[in-house]
Design a protein around this motif. Structure first.
Motif, PDB file in Angstrom:
ATOM      1  N   SER A 173     -72.540 -28.801  39.518  1.00  0.00           N
ATOM      2  CA  SER A 173     -72.233 -27.531  38.858  1.00  0.00           C
ATOM      3  C   SER A 173     -72.663 -27.602  37.399  1.00  0.00           C
ATOM      4  O   SER A 173     -72.906 -28.685  36.849  1.00  0.00           O
ATOM      5  CB  SER A 173     -70.729 -27.242  38.931  1.00  0.00           C
ATOM      6  N   ALA A 174     -72.741 -26.451  36.751  1.00  0.00           N
ATOM      7  CA  ALA A 174     -73.102 -26.402  35.334  1.00  0.00           C
ATOM      8  C   ALA A 174     -72.108 -27.200  34.494  1.00  0.00           C
ATOM      9  O   ALA A 174     -72.501 -27.940  33.589  1.00  0.00           O
ATOM     10  CB  ALA A 174     -73.178 -24.956  34.861  1.00  0.00           C
ATOM     11  N   LEU A 175     -70.830 -27.075  34.793  1.00  0.00           N
ATOM     12  CA  LEU A 175     -69.818 -27.810  34.038  1.00  0.00           C
ATOM     13  C   LEU A 175     -69.932 -29.317  34.277  1.00  0.00           C
ATOM     14  O   LEU A 175     -69.840 -30.111  33.329  1.00  0.00           O
ATOM     15  CB  LEU A 175     -68.411 -27.319  34.380  1.00  0.00           C
ATOM     16  N   GLU A 176     -70.159 -29.717  35.512  1.00  0.00           N
ATOM     17  CA  GLU A 176     -70.350 -31.145  35.795  1.00  0.00           C
ATOM     18  C   GLU A 176     -71.553 -31.689  35.024  1.00  0.00           C
ATOM     19  O   GLU A 176     -71.507 -32.789  34.476  1.00  0.00           O
ATOM     20  CB  GLU A 176     -70.533 -31.371  37.297  1.00  0.00           C
ATOM     21  N   ALA A 177     -72.634 -30.904  34.979  1.00  0.00           N
ATOM     22  CA  ALA A 177     -73.834 -31.322  34.246  1.00  0.00           C
ATOM     23  C   ALA A 177     -73.547 -31.434  32.750  1.00  0.00           C
ATOM     24  O   ALA A 177     -73.986 -32.394  32.103  1.00  0.00           O
ATOM     25  CB  ALA A 177     -74.969 -30.331  34.491  1.00  0.00           C
ATOM     26  N   ALA A 178     -72.808 -30.477  32.200  1.00  0.00           N
ATOM     27  CA  ALA A 178     -72.479 -30.511  30.769  1.00  0.00           C
ATOM     28  C   ALA A 178     -71.646 -31.746  30.436  1.00  0.00           C
ATOM     29  O   ALA A 178     -71.908 -32.441  29.436  1.00  0.00           O
ATOM     30  CB  ALA A 178     -71.736 -29.242  30.367  1.00  0.00           C
ATOM     31  N   LYS A 179     -70.677 -32.059  31.259  1.00  0.00           N
ATOM     32  CA  LYS A 179     -69.839 -33.244  31.033  1.00  0.00           C
ATOM     33  C   LYS A 179     -70.667 -34.521  31.118  1.00  0.00           C
ATOM     34  O   LYS A 179     -70.529 -35.423  30.292  1.00  0.00           O
ATOM     35  CB  LYS A 179     -68.700 -33.285  32.051  1.00  0.00           C
ATOM     36  N   SER A 220     -61.207 -30.435  27.003  1.00  0.00           N
ATOM     37  CA  SER A 220     -61.099 -28.989  27.166  1.00  0.00           C
ATOM     38  C   SER A 220     -62.495 -28.387  27.104  1.00  0.00           C
ATOM     39  O   SER A 220     -63.251 -28.674  26.177  1.00  0.00           O
ATOM     40  CB  SER A 220     -60.218 -28.419  26.047  1.00  0.00           C
ATOM     41  N   TRP A 221     -62.826 -27.568  28.103  1.00  0.00           N
ATOM     42  CA  TRP A 221     -64.161 -26.963  28.185  1.00  0.00           C
ATOM     43  C   TRP A 221     -64.035 -25.458  28.367  1.00  0.00           C
ATOM     44  O   TRP A 221     -63.189 -24.991  29.119  1.00  0.00           O
ATOM     45  CB  TRP A 221     -64.924 -27.537  29.376  1.00  0.00           C
ATOM     46  N   GLU A 222     -64.906 -24.727  27.694  1.00  0.00           N
ATOM     47  CA  GLU A 222     -64.942 -23.275  27.837  1.00  0.00           C
ATOM     48  C   GLU A 222     -66.399 -22.832  27.932  1.00  0.00           C
ATOM     49  O   GLU A 222     -67.203 -23.157  27.057  1.00  0.00           O
ATOM     50  CB  GLU A 222     -64.285 -22.610  26.631  1.00  0.00           C
ATOM     51  N   GLU A 223     -66.743 -22.118  29.003  1.00  0.00           N
ATOM     52  CA  GLU A 223     -68.093 -21.566  29.093  1.00  0.00           C
ATOM     53  C   GLU A 223     -68.182 -20.409  28.116  1.00  0.00           C
ATOM     54  O   GLU A 223     -67.360 -19.482  28.159  1.00  0.00           O
ATOM     55  CB  GLU A 223     -68.392 -21.086  30.512  1.00  0.00           C
ATOM     56  N   VAL A 224     -69.161 -20.456  27.218  1.00  0.00           N
ATOM     57  CA  VAL A 224     -69.242 -19.449  26.162  1.00  0.00           C
ATOM     58  C   VAL A 224     -70.464 -18.548  26.262  1.00  0.00           C
ATOM     59  O   VAL A 224     -70.533 -17.524  25.586  1.00  0.00           O
ATOM     60  CB  VAL A 224     -69.185 -20.097  24.756  1.00  0.00           C
ATOM     61  N   ASN A 225     -71.422 -18.919  27.112  1.00  0.00           N
ATOM     62  CA  ASN A 225     -72.601 -18.069  27.224  1.00  0.00           C
ATOM     63  C   ASN A 225     -73.387 -18.418  28.483  1.00  0.00           C
ATOM     64  O   ASN A 225     -73.436 -19.576  28.895  1.00  0.00           O
ATOM     65  CB  ASN A 225     -73.512 -18.243  26.004  1.00  0.00           C
ATOM     66  N   THR A 226     -73.985 -17.403  29.073  1.00  0.00           N
ATOM     67  CA  THR A 226     -74.970 -17.571  30.135  1.00  0.00           C
ATOM     68  C   THR A 226     -76.178 -16.731  29.756  1.00  0.00           C
ATOM     69  O   THR A 226     -76.038 -15.564  29.396  1.00  0.00           O
ATOM     70  CB  THR A 226     -74.429 -17.096  31.502  1.00  0.00           C
ATOM     71  N   GLU A 227     -77.335 -17.339  29.807  1.00  0.00           N
ATOM     72  CA  GLU A 227     -78.576 -16.626  29.514  1.00  0.00           C
ATOM     73  C   GLU A 227     -79.551 -16.913  30.641  1.00  0.00           C
ATOM     74  O   GLU A 227     -79.766 -18.073  31.007  1.00  0.00           O
ATOM     75  CB  GLU A 227     -79.157 -17.091  28.181  1.00  0.00           C
ATOM     76  N   ILE A 228     -80.134 -15.863  31.204  1.00  0.00           N
ATOM     77  CA  ILE A 228     -81.078 -16.013  32.306  1.00  0.00           C
ATOM     78  C   ILE A 228     -82.445 -15.552  31.828  1.00  0.00           C
ATOM     79  O   ILE A 228     -82.591 -14.430  31.326  1.00  0.00           O
ATOM     80  CB  ILE A 228     -80.623 -15.189  33.532  1.00  0.00           C
ATOM     81  N   THR A 229     -83.433 -16.440  31.959  1.00  0.00           N
ATOM     82  CA  THR A 229     -84.811 -16.079  31.643  1.00  0.00           C
ATOM     83  C   THR A 229     -85.568 -15.952  32.962  1.00  0.00           C
ATOM     84  O   THR A 229     -84.961 -16.034  34.028  1.00  0.00           O
ATOM     85  CB  THR A 229     -85.472 -17.142  30.737  1.00  0.00           C
ATOM     86  N   HIS A 230     -86.860 -15.804  32.898  1.00  0.00           N
ATOM     87  CA  HIS A 230     -87.633 -15.592  34.120  1.00  0.00           C
ATOM     88  C   HIS A 230     -87.558 -16.768  35.098  1.00  0.00           C
ATOM     89  O   HIS A 230     -87.731 -16.581  36.289  1.00  0.00           O
ATOM     90  CB  HIS A 230     -89.090 -15.254  33.791  1.00  0.00           C
ATOM     91  N   ASN A 231     -87.283 -17.992  34.605  1.00  0.00           N
ATOM     92  CA  ASN A 231     -87.227 -19.128  35.533  1.00  0.00           C
ATOM     93  C   ASN A 231     -86.109 -20.132  35.234  1.00  0.00           C
ATOM     94  O   ASN A 231     -86.088 -21.218  35.806  1.00  0.00           O
ATOM     95  CB  ASN A 231     -88.569 -19.870  35.563  1.00  0.00           C
ATOM     96  N   SER A 252     -73.915 -22.345  28.300  1.00  0.00           N
ATOM     97  CA  SER A 252     -73.439 -23.007  27.087  1.00  0.00           C
ATOM     98  C   SER A 252     -71.936 -23.171  27.172  1.00  0.00           C
ATOM     99  O   SER A 252     -71.230 -22.258  27.611  1.00  0.00           O
ATOM    100  CB  SER A 252     -73.794 -22.175  25.849  1.00  0.00           C
ATOM    101  N   PHE A 253     -71.463 -24.332  26.739  1.00  0.00           N
ATOM    102  CA  PHE A 253     -70.037 -24.643  26.769  1.00  0.00           C
ATOM    103  C   PHE A 253     -69.581 -25.091  25.390  1.00  0.00           C
ATOM    104  O   PHE A 253     -70.334 -25.742  24.664  1.00  0.00           O
ATOM    105  CB  PHE A 253     -69.749 -25.780  27.764  1.00  0.00           C
ATOM    106  N   ALA A 254     -68.356 -24.752  25.061  1.00  0.00           N
ATOM    107  CA  ALA A 254     -67.678 -25.322  23.898  1.00  0.00           C
ATOM    108  C   ALA A 254     -66.668 -26.306  24.457  1.00  0.00           C
ATOM    109  O   ALA A 254     -66.052 -26.063  25.492  1.00  0.00           O
ATOM    110  CB  ALA A 254     -66.977 -24.234  23.097  1.00  0.00           C
ATOM    111  N   CYS A 255     -66.520 -27.429  23.781  1.00  0.00           N
ATOM    112  CA  CYS A 255     -65.562 -28.417  24.258  1.00  0.00           C
ATOM    113  C   CYS A 255     -64.785 -28.991  23.083  1.00  0.00           C
ATOM    114  O   CYS A 255     -65.224 -28.924  21.941  1.00  0.00           O
ATOM    115  CB  CYS A 255     -66.245 -29.525  25.041  1.00  0.00           C
ATOM    116  N   ILE A 256     -63.631 -29.515  23.401  1.00  0.00           N
ATOM    117  CA  ILE A 256     -62.774 -30.152  22.405  1.00  0.00           C
ATOM    118  C   ILE A 256     -62.652 -31.612  22.762  1.00  0.00           C
ATOM    119  O   ILE A 256     -62.405 -31.964  23.913  1.00  0.00           O
ATOM    120  CB  ILE A 256     -61.385 -29.487  22.360  1.00  0.00           C
ATOM    121  N   THR A 257     -62.849 -32.450  21.768  1.00  0.00           N
ATOM    122  CA  THR A 257     -62.704 -33.882  21.962  1.00  0.00           C
ATOM    123  C   THR A 257     -61.804 -34.440  20.863  1.00  0.00           C
ATOM    124  O   THR A 257     -61.743 -33.873  19.776  1.00  0.00           O
ATOM    125  CB  THR A 257     -64.085 -34.583  21.965  1.00  0.00           C
TER     126      THR A 257
END
Length: 102
Positions: free
Chosen positions: A10-16, A29-40, A45-50
Motif C-alpha cells: 500500500s502507499a502507506l506501507e511504502a512510505a513507512k 503517526s501518519w496522515e495522508e495529506v495529498n494525492t496527485e495523479i498525472t498521466h502515468n 504524500s504523507f505527514a508523519c510524527i516521530t
C-alpha cells in the motif's frame, strides 16, 4: 523520504518503508495529506510524527544525500529557496494552508 511502492504494498506501507530505509527513522503517526495523479503516476504524500532527534537520522548511502529539519515557519522560507522542488511545494501547499501564486 520518497520512492515507489513495491508490488502488493500500500502507499502507506511504502512510505513507512522508504522513511526507514532512507533515514533510519520510525514514525508513530501518519496522515495522508495529498494525492496527485498525472498521466502515468499516482503520488501520495504523507505527514508523519516521530519522537526522535535530528542526530538519529541515518542517511542511506548512495540513495539519500542530505536532509533538513524544518518547523512550519521555516517551510515557508524553504518553499521560496532554490532547494525546493516545485512539485513538493505544490503537493504540500494545501496541507500547510499556503495559497500558491501562478
Amino acid at each position: 523520504a520518497g520512492g515507489s511502492a513495491l508490488k502488493g504494498e500500500s502507499a502507506l506501507e511504502a512510505a513507512k518503508r522508504e522513511l526507514l530505509e532512507e533515514t533510519g527513522l520510525h514514525a508513530h503517526s501518519w496522515e495522508e495529506v495529498n494525492t496527485e495523479i498525472t498521466h502515468n503516476t499516482i503520488y501520495k504524500s504523507f505527514a508523519c510524527i516521530t519522537k526522535c532527534s535530528k542526530s538519529s537520522v541515518l542517511l542511506q548511502q548512495g540513495e539519500t544525500s542530505d536532509f533538513c529539519w524544518l518547523n512550519r515557519e521555516d517551510i515557508l522560507s524553504f518553499f521560496d529557496s532554490k532547494w525546493c522542488i516545485p512539485a513538493q511545494k505544490r503537493r504540500l501547499s494545501k496541507y500547510l494552508g499556503i495559497k500558491l501564486t501562478v
